[in-house]
Write a protein that holds these residues in place. Structure first.
Motif, PDB file in Angstrom:
ATOM      1  N   SER A  11       0.962  -1.146   0.011  1.00 51.93           N
ATOM      2  CA  SER A  11      -0.105   0.049  -0.072  1.00 51.93           C
ATOM      3  C   SER A  11       1.008   1.237   0.054  1.00 51.93           C
ATOM      4  O   SER A  11       0.486   2.348  -0.751  1.00 51.93           O
ATOM      5  N   LEU A  12       1.971   1.293   0.851  1.00 46.96           N
ATOM      6  CA  LEU A  12       2.687   2.345   0.782  1.00 46.96           C
ATOM      7  C   LEU A  12       3.544   2.493  -0.267  1.00 46.96           C
ATOM      8  O   LEU A  12       3.537   3.743  -1.085  1.00 46.96           O
ATOM      9  N   SER A  13       3.931   1.430  -1.147  1.00 48.00           N
ATOM     10  CA  SER A  13       4.600   1.579  -2.427  1.00 48.00           C
ATOM     11  C   SER A  13       3.635   1.985  -3.536  1.00 48.00           C
ATOM     12  O   SER A  13       3.951   2.762  -4.412  1.00 48.00           O
ATOM     13  N   ALA A  14       2.390   1.642  -3.471  1.00 48.76           N
ATOM     14  CA  ALA A  14       1.492   1.983  -4.407  1.00 48.76           C
ATOM     15  C   ALA A  14       1.159   3.385  -4.196  1.00 48.76           C
ATOM     16  O   ALA A  14       1.190   4.233  -5.285  1.00 48.76           O
ATOM     17  N   ALA A  15       0.997   3.982  -3.242  1.00 46.37           N
ATOM     18  CA  ALA A  15       1.006   5.483  -2.803  1.00 46.37           C
ATOM     19  C   ALA A  15       2.157   6.272  -3.142  1.00 46.37           C
ATOM     20  O   ALA A  15       2.098   7.353  -3.965  1.00 46.37           O
ATOM     21  N   ALA A  16       3.277   5.871  -2.967  1.00 45.40           N
ATOM     22  CA  ALA A  16       4.539   6.513  -2.999  1.00 45.40           C
ATOM     23  C   ALA A  16       5.354   6.413  -4.312  1.00 45.40           C
ATOM     24  O   ALA A  16       6.300   7.096  -4.542  1.00 45.40           O
ATOM     25  N   GLY A  17       5.242   5.194  -4.686  1.00 44.56           N
ATOM     26  CA  GLY A  17       5.979   4.699  -5.969  1.00 44.56           C
ATOM     27  C   GLY A  17       7.434   4.547  -5.796  1.00 44.56           C
ATOM     28  O   GLY A  17       7.785   3.984  -4.493  1.00 44.56           O
ATOM     29  N   MET A  23       7.410   7.599   1.005  1.00 46.88           N
ATOM     30  CA  MET A  23       7.145   6.377   1.873  1.00 46.88           C
ATOM     31  C   MET A  23       7.309   6.743   3.223  1.00 46.88           C
ATOM     32  O   MET A  23       6.394   6.329   4.078  1.00 46.88           O
ATOM     33  N   ALA A  24       8.522   7.480   3.481  1.00 48.87           N
ATOM     34  CA  ALA A  24       8.849   7.623   4.876  1.00 48.87           C
ATOM     35  C   ALA A  24       7.716   8.344   5.559  1.00 48.87           C
ATOM     36  O   ALA A  24       7.295   8.330   6.723  1.00 48.87           O
ATOM     37  N   GLU A  25       7.314   9.352   4.925  1.00 52.43           N
ATOM     38  CA  GLU A  25       6.407  10.434   5.479  1.00 52.43           C
ATOM     39  C   GLU A  25       5.137   9.782   5.678  1.00 52.43           C
ATOM     40  O   GLU A  25       4.271  10.013   6.681  1.00 52.43           O
ATOM     41  N   LEU A  26       4.698   8.891   4.713  1.00 49.73           N
ATOM     42  CA  LEU A  26       3.485   8.419   4.671  1.00 49.73           C
ATOM     43  C   LEU A  26       3.309   7.319   5.952  1.00 49.73           C
ATOM     44  O   LEU A  26       2.528   7.092   6.564  1.00 49.73           O
TER      45      LEU A  26
END
Length: 101
Positions: A11-17, A23-26
């Protein structure tokens, strides 16, 4: 209890690419929100506040693919307001996420 990082990281990778900073911020935003909801959950003494916090925590977990947290939010919702056992489980889970365990 172990965190299922597959769905969470996906989910993090999908949002942050490929943006590691995003990714760290999310991840940090997720942890901050989870801690806030768990704190409110721990201070809830009436059914309405307890259920509201459980639903908010489950929604947060679902939006990030944190399945173990979703299960614990459901467990909390079935319990009594102020149940220290499930609150402790949630605190432990957040700690594990922070440490990357």
């Amino acid at each position: 209890m172990a965190m299922d990082y597959g769905a969470f990281d996906t989910s993090l990778s999908a949002a942050a690419g490929d943006d590691a900073a995003l990714m760290a911020e999310l991840r940090l935003a997720f942890l901050d929100s989870a801690k806030r909801q768990i704190d409110l959950l721990g201070r809830s003494r009436c059914d309405a506040n307890w259920q509201y916090c459980c639903f908010r925590l489950k929604g947060l977990a679902a939006s990030f693919g944190a399945t173990e947290m979703m299960y614990l939010a459901d467990e909390a919702n079935l319990g009594a307001p102020g149940d220290p056992v499930v609150v402790r489980k949630l605190v432990t889970l957040v700690s594990q996420i922070e440490q990357g365990i």
